[in-house]
Write an enzyme that holds these catalytic residues in place. Structure first.
Site, PDB file in Angstrom:
ATOM      1  N   ARG A  58     -37.095 -13.615 -10.901  1.00 42.38           N
ATOM      2  CA  ARG A  58     -36.843 -12.519  -9.965  1.00 42.38           C
ATOM      3  C   ARG A  58     -36.000 -11.414 -10.602  1.00 42.38           C
ATOM      4  O   ARG A  58     -36.003 -10.285 -10.118  1.00 42.38           O
ATOM      5  CB  ARG A  58     -36.239 -13.045  -8.659  1.00 42.38           C
ATOM      6  CG  ARG A  58     -37.257 -13.803  -7.822  1.00 42.38           C
ATOM      7  CD  ARG A  58     -36.651 -14.323  -6.530  1.00 42.38           C
ATOM      8  NE  ARG A  58     -35.622 -15.289  -6.753  1.00 42.38           N
ATOM      9  CZ  ARG A  58     -35.805 -16.617  -6.783  1.00 42.38           C
ATOM     10  NH1 ARG A  58     -37.003 -17.110  -6.577  1.00 42.38           N
ATOM     11  NH2 ARG A  58     -34.807 -17.425  -7.003  1.00 42.38           N
ATOM     12  N   GLU A  95     -26.852 -28.660 -11.150  1.00 39.95           N
ATOM     13  CA  GLU A  95     -26.184 -29.681 -10.340  1.00 39.95           C
ATOM     14  C   GLU A  95     -26.492 -31.079 -10.889  1.00 39.95           C
ATOM     15  O   GLU A  95     -25.612 -31.912 -11.048  1.00 39.95           O
ATOM     16  CB  GLU A  95     -26.666 -29.540  -8.895  1.00 39.95           C
ATOM     17  CG  GLU A  95     -25.763 -30.218  -7.905  1.00 39.95           C
ATOM     18  CD  GLU A  95     -26.296 -30.065  -6.485  1.00 39.95           C
ATOM     19  OE1 GLU A  95     -27.133 -29.187  -6.244  1.00 39.95           O
ATOM     20  OE2 GLU A  95     -25.863 -30.853  -5.631  1.00 39.95           O
TER      21      GLU A  95
HETATM   22  P1  AMP Z   1     -26.614 -20.021 -10.486  1.00 35.66           P
HETATM   23  O1  AMP Z   1     -26.978 -20.344 -11.917  1.00 35.66           O
HETATM   24  O2  AMP Z   1     -26.025 -21.182  -9.762  1.00 35.66           O
HETATM   25  O3  AMP Z   1     -25.749 -18.777 -10.399  1.00 35.66           O
HETATM   26  O4  AMP Z   1     -27.968 -19.723  -9.729  1.00 35.66           O
HETATM   27  C1  AMP Z   1     -28.613 -18.507  -9.878  1.00 35.66           C
HETATM   28  C2  AMP Z   1     -30.101 -18.649  -9.971  1.00 35.66           C
HETATM   29  O5  AMP Z   1     -30.644 -19.562  -9.043  1.00 35.66           O
HETATM   30  C3  AMP Z   1     -30.731 -17.298  -9.682  1.00 35.66           C
HETATM   31  O6  AMP Z   1     -31.786 -17.085 -10.625  1.00 35.66           O
HETATM   32  C4  AMP Z   1     -31.251 -17.418  -8.265  1.00 35.66           C
HETATM   33  O7  AMP Z   1     -32.528 -16.849  -8.156  1.00 35.66           O
HETATM   34  C5  AMP Z   1     -31.291 -18.907  -7.951  1.00 35.66           C
HETATM   35  N1  AMP Z   1     -30.544 -19.277  -6.721  1.00 35.66           N
HETATM   36  C6  AMP Z   1     -29.449 -20.088  -6.678  1.00 35.66           C
HETATM   37  N2  AMP Z   1     -29.021 -20.260  -5.414  1.00 35.66           N
HETATM   38  C7  AMP Z   1     -29.845 -19.538  -4.627  1.00 35.66           C
HETATM   39  C8  AMP Z   1     -29.903 -19.281  -3.201  1.00 35.66           C
HETATM   40  N3  AMP Z   1     -29.031 -19.818  -2.329  1.00 35.66           N
HETATM   41  N4  AMP Z   1     -30.879 -18.458  -2.760  1.00 35.66           N
HETATM   42  C9  AMP Z   1     -31.760 -17.896  -3.610  1.00 35.66           C
HETATM   43  N5  AMP Z   1     -31.760 -18.101  -4.950  1.00 35.66           N
HETATM   44  C10 AMP Z   1     -30.818 -18.919  -5.473  1.00 35.66           C
END
Ligand code: AMP
Length: 173
Positions: A58, A95
Site C-alpha cells: 500500500r 508478533e
Molecule cells: P508495523 O510494522 O507494526 O508498523 O505495521 C505496519 C504494516 O502493517 C503496514 O504496512 C500496514 O499496512 C500494516 N498494518 C499493521 N497494522 C495495521 C492495521 N491495524 N490496519 C491496517 N494495516 C495495518
C-alpha cells in the site's frame, strides 16, 4: 474534509483483536484521495528530496503519486524474491516470527535524500527495516510518511532520530 471518516475499520481482521484500518474506502473517494495526496505534496514541495521510497504494497499507492507530484524518482521496497536484480535484505520481527524486505542495491546511492512512505505505522517494525535498508545504501531519510498512525503501538518511538509525519491518527488500538 474529515479524511478519517473515509477510512473503513474492520474489527478482528486479519485476526482477532486487530482493528484493521482500511484505506481502500479513502482511495475510492476521489475528493479524499486528492486531499490526502495534496496534503503530502504541500508538505514536501519545497524540501530537497531525491527519491520517494514506497513499502510494498500500500506504500506504492501514495508513494508513487507523491514522487510524480514532486518530480522525483520512485523506489520500491518489496517482500523477498520479487526484485530481479541484486538486492540487500533486512529482517524484522513480527508478533510471531520474522519477515524480510529488500531493495535493489543500485536503487539509491550515498548522499541521496529520501522520503519513506507506507500507508500506516503500527509497531514501526516494517518502517524501521525500510529505514535500515535506505541507510545501508548510504542515503538519508528526510522523513517517514504515513497516511495513518496508531500511536498506542508506539511505532514513532522505535524510529528515534528520524522524523515521522502522519495525516490521520487513530488512538485506542
Ligand atoms: P508495523 O510494522 O507494526 O508498523 O505495521 C505496519 C504494516 O502493517 C503496514 O504496512 C500496514 O499496512 C500494516 N498494518 C499493521 N497494522 C495495521 C492495521 N491495524 N490496519 C491496517 N494495516 C495495518
Amino acid at each position: 474534509m474529515d479524511l478519517k471518516k473515509t477510512i473503513r475499520t474492520v474489527p478482528d481482521w486479519p485476526k482477532k483483536g486487530i482493528m484493521f484500518r482500511d484505506i481502500t474506502t479513502l482511495l475510492q473517494n476521489p475528493a479524499a484521495f486528492k486531499e490526502l495526496c495534496d496534503t503530502l505534496y504541500e508538505r514536501y514541495k519545497n524540501e530537497a528530496v531525491d527519491y520517494v521510497v514506497g513499502i510494498e504494497s500500500r506504500g506504492f499507492i501514495l508513494g508513487s503519486v507523491l514522487a510524480y507530484k514532486l518530480g522525483v524518482g520512485f523506489v520500491i521496497i518489496r517482500k523477498p524474491g520479487k526484485l530481479p536484480a541484486e538486492t540487500i535484505k533486512q529482517e524484522y520481527k513480527l508478533e510471531y516470527g520474522t519477515d524480510t524486505i529488500e531493495i535493489h542495491k543500485d536503487a539509491i546511492k550515498p548522499g541521496d535524500k529520501v522520503l519513506v512512505v507506507d500507508d500506516l505505522i503500527a509497531t514501526g517494525g516494517t518502517v524501521c527495516a525500510a529505514v535500515d535498508l535506505v541507510e545501508k545504501l548510504g542515503a538519508t531519510v528526510v522523513e517517514c510518511v504515513f497516511a495513518i498512525e496508531l500511536p498506542d503501538l508506539k511505532g514513532r518511538e522505535k524510529l528515534t532520530g528520524h522524523k515521522v509525519y502522519s495525516v490521520m491518527i487513530f488512538e485506542g488500538d
